[in-house]
Write a protein that holds these residues in place. Structure first.
Motif, short mmCIF file in Angstrom:
data_model
loop_
_atom_site.label_atom_id
_atom_site.label_comp_id
_atom_site.label_asym_id
_atom_site.label_seq_id
_atom_site.Cartn_x
_atom_site.Cartn_y
_atom_site.Cartn_z
N TYR A 35 0.85 -1.18 0.00
CA TYR A 35 0.00 0.00 0.00
C TYR A 35 0.89 1.24 0.00
O TYR A 35 2.03 1.21 0.46
N LEU A 41 -5.60 10.77 1.87
CA LEU A 41 -6.02 9.72 0.92
C LEU A 41 -6.07 8.34 1.55
O LEU A 41 -6.42 7.37 0.88
N GLY A 42 -5.72 8.22 2.79
CA GLY A 42 -5.74 6.91 3.42
C GLY A 42 -4.72 5.97 2.80
O GLY A 42 -3.71 6.40 2.23
N LEU A 43 -4.98 4.70 2.89
CA LEU A 43 -4.10 3.69 2.29
C LEU A 43 -4.67 3.25 0.96
O LEU A 43 -5.86 2.91 0.87
N LEU A 90 3.63 0.95 2.73
CA LEU A 90 3.36 -0.03 3.79
C LEU A 90 3.17 -1.41 3.20
O LEU A 90 2.39 -1.59 2.26
N GLU A 105 -6.56 -11.47 9.69
CA GLU A 105 -5.97 -10.19 10.07
C GLU A 105 -4.76 -9.84 9.23
O GLU A 105 -3.91 -10.68 8.93
N PHE A 108 0.99 -5.46 9.47
CA PHE A 108 1.73 -4.44 8.74
C PHE A 108 3.16 -4.28 9.24
O PHE A 108 3.45 -4.47 10.41
N GLY A 109 4.02 -3.88 8.31
CA GLY A 109 5.34 -3.42 8.68
C GLY A 109 5.28 -1.98 9.15
O GLY A 109 4.21 -1.37 9.19
N GLU A 110 6.42 -1.44 9.51
CA GLU A 110 6.46 -0.08 10.05
C GLU A 110 6.45 0.99 8.98
O GLU A 110 6.32 2.17 9.27
N TYR B 36 -9.49 -1.28 11.67
CA TYR B 36 -8.08 -1.14 12.02
C TYR B 36 -7.85 0.23 12.64
O TYR B 36 -8.57 1.19 12.36
N GLN B 38 -4.69 3.13 13.37
CA GLN B 38 -3.35 3.51 12.97
C GLN B 38 -2.87 4.73 13.74
O GLN B 38 -3.52 5.78 13.70
N SER B 41 3.14 7.28 12.02
CA SER B 41 4.42 6.60 11.73
C SER B 41 4.39 5.11 12.05
O SER B 41 5.45 4.50 12.29
N GLN B 42 3.21 4.54 12.08
CA GLN B 42 3.09 3.09 12.28
C GLN B 42 2.13 2.52 11.24
O GLN B 42 1.29 3.24 10.71
N GLY B 43 2.24 1.21 11.01
CA GLY B 43 1.24 0.56 10.18
C GLY B 43 -0.04 0.34 10.95
O GLY B 43 -0.03 0.30 12.18
N PRO B 44 -1.17 0.20 10.26
CA PRO B 44 -2.43 -0.07 10.94
C PRO B 44 -2.37 -1.40 11.70
O PRO B 44 -1.62 -2.30 11.33
N PHE B 46 -4.99 -4.37 13.67
CA PHE B 46 -6.34 -4.92 13.76
C PHE B 46 -6.99 -4.56 15.09
O PHE B 46 -6.36 -4.62 16.15
N ILE B 47 -8.29 -4.19 15.02
CA ILE B 47 -9.05 -3.96 16.26
C ILE B 47 -10.09 -5.05 16.44
O ILE B 47 -10.13 -5.73 17.47
N TYR B 87 -9.91 2.81 10.48
CA TYR B 87 -10.32 2.40 9.14
C TYR B 87 -11.31 1.25 9.21
O TYR B 87 -11.13 0.29 9.97
N LEU B 99 -8.07 -6.17 -0.23
CA LEU B 99 -8.60 -5.41 0.89
C LEU B 99 -8.37 -3.92 0.66
O LEU B 99 -7.24 -3.48 0.51
N ILE B 100 -9.43 -3.16 0.63
CA ILE B 100 -9.38 -1.75 0.31
C ILE B 100 -9.61 -0.93 1.57
O ILE B 100 -10.63 -1.10 2.25
N PHE B 101 -8.68 -0.03 1.84
CA PHE B 101 -8.85 0.92 2.93
C PHE B 101 -9.45 2.21 2.37
O PHE B 101 -9.06 2.66 1.32
N GLY B 102 -10.35 2.80 3.10
CA GLY B 102 -10.84 4.13 2.75
C GLY B 102 -9.93 5.18 3.34
O GLY B 102 -8.78 4.89 3.69
N SER B 103 -10.43 6.38 3.48
CA SER B 103 -9.62 7.47 4.03
C SER B 103 -9.57 7.44 5.55
O SER B 103 -8.75 8.12 6.16
#
Lengths: 117, 111
Positions: A35, A41-43, A90, A105, A108-110, B36, B38, B41-44, B46-47, B87, B99-103
């Motif tokens: 991503y 714009l999000g991901l 990402l 699930e 993600f990496g950093e 998710y 976020q 400076s980190q990746g998302p 899971f919640i 998200y 898998l599509i993330f929105g804004s």
């Protein structure tokens, strides 16, 4: 502990350079994703792979390619970097049963922050 | 693929319950709903995930009405550390890998 490792946290490249972003996961996941994330714009999904040597385009594949020669490694390639590819990249991985209770699930990496000058 | 729509931002205060609603009118029969979180400076990460009705874990609850065209993430008694982007995703698991993330929704928790 599960881990997705991206090779570089920060990169600075020049326009026209070829750029490789590497991602490795240690969870034996079938699926891997790239991503990019930009403010507001999000991901946005660039490419994903559901098996070795398999790949599918996401929403914004133009200007990018990917390689998955081994299950644990998924590489994103910018053949000729441009300034509009300056972004946070990402990588993520998953399987059908990854995570708690087999939710699929995403891990993600950093992230890798790429600046193209 | 089902597209999701969420509020761009929300404000809250410490100790309040926060509800973030996501609209997904085109959800497919096999789609799951996943949220998710976020931090900068980190990746998302899971919640929670659900298919229908209500799901609760140690972090949040997820409410899904019978028509599944929307879902609501509920965060009980938020703290400053819950300030993040949230998200909503639809798909995955038993359906498309894509898998599509929105804004996302930017939640700001104030003291």
């Amino acid at each position: 502990d599960v881990k997705v490792t991206q090779s570089s946290r920060y990169l600075v490249k020049r326009t026209g350079e070829k750029v490789f972003l590497e991602c490795v996961q240690d969870m034996d996941h079938e699926n891997m994703f790239w991503y990019r994330q930009d403010p507001g714009l999000g991901l946005r999904l660039i490419y994903f792979s559901y098996d070795v040597k398999m790949k599918e385009k996401g929403d914004i594949p133009e200007g990018y390619s990917v390689s998955r020669e081994k299950k644990e490694r998924f590489s994103l390639i910018l053949e000729s970097a441009s300034t509009n590819q300056t972004s946070m990249y990402l990588c993520a991985s998953s399987s059908l049963t990854s995570g708690r209770d087999g939710t699929g699930e995403l891990f993600f990496g950093e992230g890798s922050r790429l600046t193209v000058l | 693929l089902a597209k999701t729509t969420q509020p761009i931002s929300m404000d809250s205060y410490e100790g309040q319950e926060v509800n973030i609603t996501c609209s997904h009118n085109n959800i497919a029969t096999n789609d799951y709903i996943t949220w998710y979180q976020q931090f900068p400076s980190q990746g998302p990460r899971f919640i929670i995930q659900g298919y229908k009705t209500k799901v609760t874990n140690e972090v949040a609850s997820l409410f899904i009405p019978a028509d599944r065209k929307s879902s609501t993430l509920s965060l009980p008694r938020v703290s400053l550390s819950d300030t993040a982007v949230y998200y909503c995703l639809v798909g995955g698991t038993l359906s498309s890998y894509k898998l599509i993330f929105g804004s996302g929704t930017r939640l700001l928790v104030r003291p």
